[in-house]
Write an enzyme that holds these catalytic residues in place. Structure first.
Site, PDB file in Angstrom:
ATOM      1  N   GLU A  70       6.911   6.500   7.445  1.00 40.55           N
ATOM      2  CA  GLU A  70       7.783   7.167   6.469  1.00 40.55           C
ATOM      3  C   GLU A  70       7.828   6.456   5.113  1.00 40.55           C
ATOM      4  OE1 GLU A  70      10.778   9.880   8.902  1.00 40.55           O
ATOM      5  OE2 GLU A  70      11.486   7.814   8.727  1.00 40.55           O
ATOM      6  N   ASN A 121       3.335   1.613  11.976  1.00 39.94           N
ATOM      7  CA  ASN A 121       3.025   3.036  11.942  1.00 39.94           C
ATOM      8  C   ASN A 121       2.120   3.321  10.751  1.00 39.94           C
ATOM      9  OD1 ASN A 121       4.728   3.704  14.150  1.00 39.94           O
ATOM     10  ND2 ASN A 121       6.510   3.623  12.809  1.00 39.94           N
ATOM     11  N   HIS A 165       4.527  -2.060   6.524  1.00 34.62           N
ATOM     12  CA  HIS A 165       5.584  -2.830   7.176  1.00 34.62           C
ATOM     13  C   HIS A 165       5.279  -2.944   8.652  1.00 34.62           C
ATOM     14  CE1 HIS A 165       6.680   1.401   6.743  1.00 34.62           C
ATOM     15  NE2 HIS A 165       7.293   1.329   7.905  1.00 34.62           N
TER      16      HIS A 165
END
Ligand code: 5GP
Length: 126
Positions: free
Chosen positions: A105, A97, A110
């Site tokens: 977030e 993401n 990651h």
């Protein structure tokens, strides 16, 4: 809250603390380039996070600034973890993401590794 992926790297982000061993994690794999650990809130039977050891906010930051060695090391680590978990034959999903629309977030790159059962269609319909 999703982050702004263009922000500078924050050494106090949660994954930086995990890398420094200041916060515990369920470690799966570690080498010179990457660290892998189980997601604290799994969204699939297998939900592992793989992060580079370098200070990169997102996939964008990493792909623009990381050295060829860092990129190769990180990509190989993701593949290694998937193989170690026996996910190649049944298949798996990788997800990174980025920023607001990607709903990132944690501001340290990651890659989510999902598997263990059929994962269904890729995205919720809009
Ligand atoms: P993002 O939305 O940034 O792509 O995903 C962040 C992921 O990190 C989420 O799946 C969340 O469950 C996981 N996460 C957040 N804080 C921690 C933590 O302290 N430990 C672990 N193991 N995972 C975390």
């Amino acid at each position: 809250m999703p982050i702004d992926a263009t922000q500078p790297y924050d050494d106090e982000n949660i994954f930086a603390k995990i890398l420094r061993g200041e916060i515990p994690s369920s470690k799966v794999y570690e080498d010179e380039w990457a660290f892998a650990f189980e997601d604290i809130n799994p969204q699939a039977e297998i939900h592992t996070l793989v992060i580079p050891k370098g200070r990169y906010v997102s996939w964008d930051d990493f792909s623009a600034k990381a050295s060829a060695e860092e990129i190769a090391g990180f990509v190989r680590a993701v593949g290694h973890v998937a193989r170690e978990k026996g996910l190649v034959e049944p298949g798996y999903r990788l997800l990174a993401n980025v920023g607001q629309h990607g709903h990132q977030e944690v501001p340290h790159l990651h890659v989510h590794l999902f598997g263990g059962h059929p994962l269904g269609p890729m995205l919720m319909r809009r």
